[in-house]
Design an enzyme around this catalytic site. Sequence first.
Site, PDB file in Angstrom:
ATOM      1  N   ASP A  57      13.625  -6.380   0.621  1.00 14.51           N
ATOM      2  CA  ASP A  57      14.873  -5.655   0.892  1.00 14.51           C
ATOM      3  C   ASP A  57      16.070  -6.589   0.668  1.00 14.51           C
ATOM      4  O   ASP A  57      16.772  -6.954   1.607  1.00 14.51           O
ATOM      5  CB  ASP A  57      14.848  -5.125   2.328  1.00 14.51           C
ATOM      6  CG  ASP A  57      16.108  -4.336   2.669  1.00 14.51           C
ATOM      7  OD1 ASP A  57      16.746  -3.814   1.729  1.00 14.51           O
ATOM      8  OD2 ASP A  57      16.443  -4.252   3.865  1.00 14.51           O
ATOM      9  N   VAL A  58      16.311  -6.917  -0.577  1.00 14.42           N
ATOM     10  CA  VAL A  58      17.449  -7.772  -0.898  1.00 14.42           C
ATOM     11  C   VAL A  58      18.727  -6.946  -0.781  1.00 14.42           C
ATOM     12  O   VAL A  58      18.825  -5.854  -1.344  1.00 14.42           O
ATOM     13  CB  VAL A  58      17.329  -8.343  -2.331  1.00 14.42           C
ATOM     14  CG1 VAL A  58      18.507  -9.271  -2.620  1.00 14.42           C
ATOM     15  CG2 VAL A  58      16.009  -9.078  -2.509  1.00 14.42           C
TER      16      VAL A  58
END
Length: 559
Positions: A57-58
């Site tokens: 989950d950048v």
Amino acid sequence: GFTMQRIEGRLPIHMLYSPAQRRESFPQARFDFLVFVARNIAAAFATLHEHGHVLGDVNQGNVLVGADSRVILIDCDSFQIQVGEALHRCEVGVAHFTPPELQSIASFEDITRTPNHDGFGLALLIFHLLMGGRHPYSGVPLADHIGESLEADIRDFRYAYAKDAAQRLIAPPPKSVPIESLPPVIVALFEQAFTERGVDARPTATQWVAALDALRAAIRACNKNPLHVYASHLAECVWCGLDRRHLVFFGEPVRSAPKFAAKPELDLDAMEAEVDRLGLPEPFELPRLAPLPDPDRDADTPVPRPIVAAGLGLSALGVAGFLILHEPVGLWLIVAGLAITNGLKLMQRQDSSVVDYRYALGQYRQAEERLRQRLASLNAGQGGALLQRWRSSLAELRNHLADDARLEELAHHQRLRAFLYAQRIRDWKHEGLTAIQRLVLEAHGIETAADCDRDTLLQANFLATELRTALLQWRDELVARYRQRSVGSAAVVSIEERHRRRARRRLLEAELANAFAAVKQSPRSQVAVSAERIRELQALKTELARAHSRCIDYAKDLP
């Protein structure tokens, strides 16, 4: 339970890469600082990948940075963690940081993330840092139904800075950092990360570390602005060029300084009307004649006499050879000798024309000086010199005031922009604007009221008509509030320059006041110029005109 590290002195990465927020949170940050932070983010990703894990989950909220350029990754509970045979997947994601190949999936629960997926988010964070907070898929649409959704543009690989961006029906936004400001190696890595090639192999975190280290080693300082540094492959500072377009990425958009005086202390129109009522005789002036050319612009070197003799000798030898020996070569010698002699004679004639012109020009300057002295004598006796001094002082002061007015208008524009820059959309309370929409606006470079000009918002196809209207109305209300309160101060020139111009204006006003007093005190009963002096003056003007005419004639023969 377990103990977590306490994080202090760190801010979300968007507070650094957003130009508007950087001015508040990192006011002294330069481009080299951004490069160093980008390098540290890549190093953190590389370490994570070396241990077999994936961030997943950048987004702009899980990277924190401090003034020391060190970065810290947070929200580790959403990382994809590999423990032996057990794989704990990352089940969440932010659409604007999700790679194209994952844009259409309904859920991340069954998706196994890879370092190549992380490579998209990493490249996006680096792009944000190096390109003024812009999103790589945010651009100017070149066809209908493009640019309406950032997620759709990511899915369709509409990278706005690609070499073939026109074929992707998108173009870079006009108010953005040019991609050419980055070294070709960095440009190529972005091209690989954001186009179809990246689906199979995006640049790794280790590759980014190496490329950014090379960029850090090839940065030069600007000699005009201490906050400007840029890549050494550029011929000039890219940030100075953007500043001239009022696109300020580093430092304050304007600087404080005292204002110019709104009005001069003297009533110039009233003074001029009073001087006209005095009815002073008009001053005698030099006649206006066409400018004369410089005689030395292409002056030839005098031709040496031995060369002339050689040409004549060559011709004589050719005649003798043809008459006595009857050799055909004699004809060639005659032709060559005559050609050299004629050419040299032409050069001599050209040199002679320069001499003649110089002599005529000298005569003209002597005639001009005689006339100038006579005019000065007549003006002194008639009061014309005082009138000349008055008019010259008046014209100089008016020009100075006109320049001040132009600078003040520009400064007013800068003060307004500074005020609008300080009004962030993130802080705007509007019920129709969701948190996601705020992020989308920031991704398109629309962060403050200064970014909400009509042209920019009309190009933002992703905005609903109601929201676009609300943003324009918000900006108009801020402009009206600024005009009522007249807040802020700005300068387009340095404080020292403003003080210098103010001192110069006061000096010009004093000179004009003195000239005005002298004109008012001049005798009203002026002695009329005698007919003899008028004839003498006319003779000098005629002499000057003839000398000028001779110069024009001789100038036609100049080489």
